[in-house]
Design a protein around this motif. Structure first.
Motif, PDB file in Angstrom:
ATOM      1  N   ARG A  55       0.810  -1.216   0.000  1.00 21.07           N
ATOM      2  CA  ARG A  55       0.000   0.000   0.000  1.00 21.07           C
ATOM      3  C   ARG A  55       0.848   1.271   0.000  1.00 21.07           C
ATOM      4  NH1 ARG A  55      -4.242   1.029   4.761  1.00 21.07           N
ATOM      5  NH2 ARG A  55      -2.458   1.837   5.877  1.00 21.07           N
ATOM      6  N   GLN A  83       0.589   3.925  -2.866  1.00 22.37           N
ATOM      7  CA  GLN A  83      -0.054   5.214  -2.587  1.00 22.37           C
ATOM      8  C   GLN A  83       0.942   6.371  -2.639  1.00 22.37           C
ATOM      9  OE1 GLN A  83      -2.685   4.811   0.857  1.00 22.37           O
ATOM     10  NE2 GLN A  83      -4.195   3.806  -0.472  1.00 22.37           N
ATOM     11  N   GLN A 112      -4.169  11.964  -3.743  1.00 27.76           N
ATOM     12  CA  GLN A 112      -4.670  12.311  -2.404  1.00 27.76           C
ATOM     13  C   GLN A 112      -5.108  11.061  -1.656  1.00 27.76           C
ATOM     14  OE1 GLN A 112      -7.895  15.159  -2.440  1.00 27.76           O
ATOM     15  NE2 GLN A 112      -7.637  15.671  -0.271  1.00 27.76           N
ATOM     16  N   GLN A 129      -5.777   9.403   2.519  1.00 23.76           N
ATOM     17  CA  GLN A 129      -5.862   9.631   3.962  1.00 23.76           C
ATOM     18  C   GLN A 129      -6.232   8.322   4.645  1.00 23.76           C
ATOM     19  OE1 GLN A 129      -8.379  12.971   5.282  1.00 23.76           O
ATOM     20  NE2 GLN A 129      -8.638  11.875   7.217  1.00 23.76           N
ATOM     21  N   ASP A 130      -5.525   7.989   5.694  1.00 21.63           N
ATOM     22  CA  ASP A 130      -5.774   6.751   6.442  1.00 21.63           C
ATOM     23  C   ASP A 130      -5.816   5.524   5.522  1.00 21.63           C
ATOM     24  OD1 ASP A 130      -6.087   8.553   8.487  1.00 21.63           O
ATOM     25  OD2 ASP A 130      -8.285   8.471   8.474  1.00 21.63           O
ATOM     26  N   GLY A 131      -4.987   5.534   4.522  1.00 22.13           N
ATOM     27  CA  GLY A 131      -4.934   4.383   3.621  1.00 22.13           C
ATOM     28  C   GLY A 131      -6.002   4.372   2.540  1.00 22.13           C
ATOM     29  N   LEU A 132      -6.841   5.392   2.518  1.00 24.60           N
ATOM     30  CA  LEU A 132      -7.910   5.442   1.509  1.00 24.60           C
ATOM     31  C   LEU A 132      -7.571   6.473   0.437  1.00 24.60           C
ATOM     32  CD1 LEU A 132     -10.715   5.512   4.156  1.00 24.60           C
ATOM     33  CD2 LEU A 132     -10.493   3.688   2.473  1.00 24.60           C
ATOM     34  N   TYR A 133      -7.972   6.182  -0.802  1.00 23.44           N
ATOM     35  CA  TYR A 133      -7.867   7.171  -1.867  1.00 23.44           C
ATOM     36  C   TYR A 133      -9.028   8.146  -1.704  1.00 23.44           C
ATOM     37  CZ  TYR A 133      -4.674   3.842  -4.059  1.00 23.44           C
ATOM     38  OH  TYR A 133      -3.626   2.990  -4.319  1.00 23.44           O
ATOM     39  N   LEU A 134      -8.757   9.422  -1.820  1.00 23.43           N
ATOM     40  CA  LEU A 134      -9.834  10.390  -1.629  1.00 23.43           C
ATOM     41  C   LEU A 134     -10.296  10.987  -2.960  1.00 23.43           C
ATOM     42  CD1 LEU A 134      -8.974  12.445   1.586  1.00 23.43           C
ATOM     43  CD2 LEU A 134     -10.222  10.298   1.336  1.00 23.43           C
ATOM     44  N   VAL A 135     -11.601  11.119  -3.069  1.00 24.83           N
ATOM     45  CA  VAL A 135     -12.217  11.784  -4.232  1.00 24.83           C
ATOM     46  C   VAL A 135     -13.295  12.725  -3.694  1.00 24.83           C
ATOM     47  CG1 VAL A 135     -11.836   9.834  -5.790  1.00 24.83           C
ATOM     48  CG2 VAL A 135     -13.980   9.979  -4.528  1.00 24.83           C
ATOM     49  N   ARG A 140      -3.878  14.906 -11.639  1.00 25.92           N
ATOM     50  CA  ARG A 140      -5.196  15.271 -11.123  1.00 25.92           C
ATOM     51  C   ARG A 140      -5.329  16.782 -11.256  1.00 25.92           C
ATOM     52  NH1 ARG A 140      -8.034  14.145  -5.204  1.00 25.92           N
ATOM     53  NH2 ARG A 140      -8.527  12.188  -6.173  1.00 25.92           N
ATOM     54  N   ASN A 176      -7.085  -1.027   1.502  1.00 23.27           N
ATOM     55  CA  ASN A 176      -6.115  -1.047   0.404  1.00 23.27           C
ATOM     56  C   ASN A 176      -4.845  -1.857   0.676  1.00 23.27           C
ATOM     57  OD1 ASN A 176      -7.483   0.551  -1.648  1.00 23.27           O
ATOM     58  ND2 ASN A 176      -7.315   2.233  -0.184  1.00 23.27           N
ATOM     59  N   THR A 214     -14.903  11.494  -0.302  1.00 25.64           N
ATOM     60  CA  THR A 214     -15.240  10.085  -0.138  1.00 25.64           C
ATOM     61  C   THR A 214     -13.934   9.302  -0.174  1.00 25.64           C
ATOM     62  OG1 THR A 214     -17.451  10.269  -1.089  1.00 25.64           O
ATOM     63  CG2 THR A 214     -16.377   8.132  -1.282  1.00 25.64           C
ATOM     64  N   ILE A 257     -11.842   5.774  -0.751  1.00 25.03           N
ATOM     65  CA  ILE A 257     -12.003   4.586  -1.581  1.00 25.03           C
ATOM     66  C   ILE A 257     -11.080   3.477  -1.066  1.00 25.03           C
ATOM     67  CG2 ILE A 257     -11.903   3.639  -3.924  1.00 25.03           C
ATOM     68  CD1 ILE A 257     -13.923   5.912  -3.662  1.00 25.03           C
TER      69      ILE A 257
END
Lengths: 95, 486, 476
Positions: free
Chosen positions: A73, A77, A82, A84-90, B331, C34, C140, C142
């Protein structure tokens, strides 16, 4: 087939491409020309012809059901715009 | 002889004989790149430290006598192959910030063979182009005439090898992207049979057409490099699980009795007179080598450009959907919402030609048009493949021009996609059928190189290399170096 | 006007493979976000899919179990659309040529009759990731761990006419995939999900009404409610002169209503085409035969065997075999305790009732088969009464240990009590005259009985207990 400005906009939207208004006419002209080139295909009859999706007449190889990948990861990443906390942000998705 | 006049084979011999070290050789090429590439723009990224590190390792292996045949020889990679820790741009703003987190099989195989990577070569954006003018990093110049294009999409590969800023390079060929720039830059380029070289880590343009191959000075070099590049890869479902022959062992086979087919469609209107003359002379040379010539017909090949401009865009429209500004790559700034994020990231990250092809492909696959465009093209593809099948019942190889013209002026065709697409009129059918094809230097027209295309049946790369090599034993076109770059 | 509802289900079952359908990343549920999304799952540039053999085997097993055709040649296609949880911008699925076609499934209706529901097709595809809407300012998050998990999408014909039928069908499929061990069936974790296509039409009309698609309704209870709510909505709409719009709707369980999905407002044009990264999937007769050999005993066969071997009634056998784990539970109890009919009664009434009430699956049942068997053994020997058995069952449910532990802890002394009952029953039978006297009002006779019981039990009986039991029995 002519690709008018409306159709160009529709396709651009389907393909999620922002096209500037002043560029639409240029796309419309070029894409129409390409379609006309493409439509030369109609010169040949293909009624009984099987479509060819692949150059090789082979079948799908199957892999054994084994876990071979480890967590990467951080590495993956490091190239993400972008996270945060291992998540992709959209931007917020509304269901 | 200066080091950069040597072929891969000669450089390998020099390293074996300890005439020079890999570090010396690598430094020599790095110096040439520093000196000349501002003019040519053939590299997107030069990796001197990495190269010298690899060279030192190669020299150590040479000392231990555990080196493979090409160990320590420099090479440059088309910037379409993911290379761990190195920017892999695919010629696009979209990937200008993309440091690949993994390595393509082709690059890995080269590394394992001890080849030293000098850097990553410029190319048309996402390999879409025939002039290298669609690159985000600017056009590459043809070393034979700096006002002209080197061809594309592997334009950086061809210009780099032609100017001897690398002794050899990798390329990829979806509709002629190895063969056409090789022709325009006086080089040997080989597109192998679809499935012969792994596509893992090679950024996809059109998955059912893309194939990687070498761009080199000679057929012998191409054989050496293909020995390394080719082979089964379990990570690529379309990779072929059959043994790779040693392509160098059959190079010298006789051409006595070789049957060459000349498709009349490849010599019809549109072919430049000067190019036609050079090709005729090359064919004459082959007759002298013992080959016989028959005229053949590939009637549907006339429709290869139309069919290609449905299939390739359709596949690319889907392949390039992953560039969405979410997990990697460009992006846009301050997206207002999700749709804006997608539309602007893609609108700003892709260049005009890429956007055109995505839109054509999207249209061809969309509801109501699928049958008329996509399905029709797949059927035409079957017919084209059938033409070749019939032809190969009677001939061993097919020959003709690689490109209808020599290198054209920068900017001459970039405003009109159609004239650009017609550059690949002789090469595209080969990709549609999945056959192997080569281009080799065959002479000059008005001071510009002309390439002879040689097409073989499936998995006959060894035959193609043999046919090319025998010709190069009796000609010296391939030895010509562009004036100023000696 | 009389309305008829028409329902078809699309059931997504996550196949229980170790690795993903096209990559070697793990499929385990619940990992950190992830951490189980490899280069292929993330759709990095240049990556390629390779198909998981086990996923194909599982699809074949399902096809055989529903009497379907397993396609000798099927094709993977790309379904193109943009969504953040879909990394490549397309989902690899099967479109024109699915791996399984034309199967069927029999369901039992309330009136005891059966009905055959057609299975149009079942195809292999990859799951998407998850979007997390909380905790991020206007953003959001992912998580792509789920991306690439193999799914078998099972598409029914629009053969169901009520929400009840839809649930019955869904339960049957749920039971089957668990029998086949191709899906763990865990609906809370999303391993078994359902979309419902719902339309209504006037009774007697052949033409189907405009349908809506209800997305992701993830429990049997919600499926029934969501469909009923949607049917009511459509009928109200039509009876008030409105029109049903073909759209995707989401069921809101808290409000018990359906609403149109914002993200699906745009008409979709998925631009399906054969995936050029994958070759046609060829399944030969050996593959099919191997799968056939590996099929377990399926529900219908198991039911017939239960009726034969354990002399169960049709209805009971059907209930016990609907779920593979329930059937296994039953067989374990019978193996340990014997008494198949007693075991069947307890599992069907007490155990299932309690599980339903607490919305639990048998795997989550706090009373193991061993525990239940222990209790039933005592009951069968007459060592405890039925009433006590129920108390012990409750206690076992609350985790108080096995039957003996509970008996001791609660001081139930059930063994004595049962023995005392037997003695009393015997005395009552032997002394009809005294019974008559007692019932006629001679309370002193009770003393006679107490003495006799104490004598017969050699003084071990609890006098208070003897008294109360006698009072109870003599009253009748």
């Amino acid at each position: 087939m002519t690709l008018d400005a409306e159709t160009v906009k529709k396709i651009a939207r389907l393909a999620r491409l922002k096209i500037d208004d002043q560029a639409i006419a240029g796309y419309s002209k070029n894409l129409t020309n390409i379609l006309q080139l493409v439509e030369q295909m109609n010169a040949v009859s293909t009624d009984q012809v099987e479509p060819m999706a692949h150059p090789l007449d082979a079948s799908q190889r199957l892999r054994e059901d084994r876990v071979t990948e480890v967590n990467q990861r951080e590495q993956f990443q490091s190239v993400a715009p972008q996270v945060q906390d291992g998540l992709y942000l959209v931007p917020k998705v509304i269901e | 002889m200066p080091l950069h006049h040597k072929t891969l084979a000669e450089l390998a011999q020099g390293l074996r004989d300890k005439h020079f070290s890999s570090v010396e050789l690598t430094q020599h090429y790095l110096n040439r790149i520093a000196q000349w590439d501002k003019t040519l723009n053939s590299y997107v990224t030069v990796t001197p430290e990495r190269a010298l590190q690899q060279a030192r390792q190669a020299d150590a292996l040479r000392v231990k006598n555990t080196a493979g045949p090409l160990c320590g020889v420099p090479l440059a990679q088309k910037d379409i192959f993911c290379t761990h820790g190195v920017k892999t741009s695919c010629g696009s703003k979209m990937l200008d910030n993309f440091i690949a987190p993994y390595t393509a099989t082709v690059v890995e195989k080269c590394q394992e063979a001890g080849l030293v990577m000098l850097g990553k070569l410029n190319m048309d954006e996402f390999a879409m182009g025939s002039s290298n003018e669609t690159s985000f990093y600017g056009p590459v110049k043809n070393p034979w005439d700096l006002t002209r294009v080197p061809g594309g999409s592997s334009g950086g590969s061809a210009a780099g090898v032609a100017a001897r800023l690398t002794p050899a390079a990798t390329g990829t060929d979806t509709g002629g992207s190895i063969r056409q720039p090789a022709a325009l830059c006086n080089l040997t380029g080989l597109k192998p049979t679809y499935g012969r070289v792994s596509r893992w880590g090679m950024i996809a343009f059109a998955s059912s057409l893309d194939q990687a191959g070498p761009i080199t000075q000679t057929a012998q070099d191409a054989a050496l490099l293909l020995n390394i590049m080719a082979g089964f890869d379990s990570k690529d479902s379309t990779s072929l699980d059959s043994p790779v022959p040693d392509y160098t062992t059959t190079l010298k086979d006789t051409l006595q009795g070789l049957r060459i087919g000349l498709p009349k469609e490849f010599f019809a209107t549109g072919l430049d007179d000067g190019v036609a003359r050079v090709i005729d002379e090359a064919i004459t040379q082959y007759k002298k080598l013992g080959a016989s010539v028959v005229e053949i017909s590939l009637p549907t090949s006339q429709l290869s450009v139309p069919a290609y401009y449905v299939i390739a865009p359709a596949e690319c429209s889907s392949n390039l959907s992953r560039f969405d500004g979410v997990r990697f790559g460009y992006r846009c700034a301050n997206p207002a919402d999700l749709l804006d994020l997608y539309q602007r990231s893609r609108g700003e990250g892709f260049g005009a030609e890429v956007k055109r092809r995505i839109m054509i492909g999207t249209y061809a696959l969309s509801a109501g048009y699928y049958d008329a465009y996509y399905l029709k093209a797949q059927k035409v593809r079957r017919l084209i493949s059938g033409d070749f099948k019939r032809a190969f019942e009677n001939v061993d190889v097919i020959m003709g021009p690689t490109s209808p013209t020599t290198a054209f002026k920068l900017g001459e065709r970039s405003e009109d996609p159609i004239t650009m697409y017609l550059c690949d009129i002789y090469t595209i059918a080969v990709n549609l059928a999945g056959l192997p094809g080569m281009s080799i230097p065959a002479g000059f027209s008005q001071g510009l190189p002309v390439g002879l295309q040689i097409i073989g049946n499936y998995f006959t790369e060894a035959k193609l290399l043999n046919v090319a090599h025998r010709y190069q034993q009796v000609t010296d076109w391939h030895k010509r170096i562009p004036p100023g770059f000696e | 006007m009389q309305w008829e509802s028409v329902i078809g289900l699309e059931i997504h079952t996550q196949l229980a493979t170790k690795s993903k359908i096209f990559s070697g990343a793990a499929t385990a549920f619940g990992a950190e976000p992830n951490t189980q999304a490899c280069a292929v799952d993330l759709g990095l540039p240049g990556v390629l899919p390779v198909l998981n053999k086990q996923a194909v085997r599982m699809a074949i097993k399902f096809g055989l179990a529903v009497g379907a055709q397993v396609a000798p040649r099927s094709v993977f296609a790309r379904k193109n659309y943009f969504y953040p949880d879909l990394p490549k911008g397309y989902q690899i699925s099967q479109y024109e040529l699915p791996v399984v076609a034309q199967g069927k499934m029999e369901i039992e209706l309330d009136d005891g009759s059966t009905k055959v529901i057609g299975i149009t097709r079942a195809h292999l595809e990859e799951d998407a990731g998850k979007s997390l809407h909380e905790d991020f300012h206007d953003m959001t998050g992912i998580d792509l761990n789920r991306a690439g998990t193999p799914l078998l999408e099972i598409v029914s014909e629009p053969d169901m006419r009520s929400a009840k039928e839809a649930v019955a069908y869904m339960k049957k499929i749920h039971s089957l995939v668990r029998y086949l061990e191709i899906c763990d069936g865990n609906m809370q974790e999303g391993s078994f999900r359902c979309d419902a296509n719902v339309s209504v039409r006037p009774v007697g009309h052949a033409k189907l009404g405009t349908r809506t698609e209800l997305k992701n309704i993830n429990s049997f209870r919600f499926v029934e409610r969501a469909i009923n709510v949607e049917i009511t909505r459509q009928i109200d709409l039509l009876e008030n002169g409105g029109r049903v719009v073909q759209e995707t709707r989401l069921y809101d369980a808290t409000k018990n209503e359906t609403r149109a999905m914002r993200s699906k407002e745009e008409a979709m044009d998925y631009r399906y085409f054969p995936d050029p990264d994958l070759l046609p999937l060829v399944i030969n007769t050996q593959d099919i035969e191997a799968a056939r050999q590996s099929l377990p005993e399926l529900p219908a066969a198991k039911k017939r065997r239960f009726m034969r071997e354990f002399e169960l009634k049709d209805y009971d056998a059907a209930l016990l075999t609907a779920d593979r784990d329930v059937a296994n539970y039953f067989e374990t109890v019978v193996r340990l305790a014997g008494e198949p009919k007693l075991a069947a009664n307890w599992i069907i009434s007490e155990l299932s009732g309690r599980l339903n009430k607490e919305d639990k699956l048998i795997q989550q049942c706090p009373i193991s088969a061993e525990l239940l068997a222990g209790m039933l053994q005592r009951l069968a020997k007459g060592a405890i009464t039925g009433k006590m058995a129920k108390d012990i069952f409750d206690a076992m449910w609350n985790g108080e240990g096995d039957a003996d532990t509970i008996i001791t802890k609660r001081g139930l002394k059930p063994t004595d009590s049962a023995a005392v009952e037997k003695i009393i029953d015997h005395l009552i039978a032997q002394n009809p005259a005294q019974v008559e006297q007692y019932r006629a009002g001679k309370d002193k006779v009770l003393g006679f009985f107490v003495g006799q019981v104490m004598k017969a039990s050699q003084g071990k009986a609890d006098p208070a207990q003897v008294n109360s039991l006698l009072l109870e029995k003599l009253k009748k």
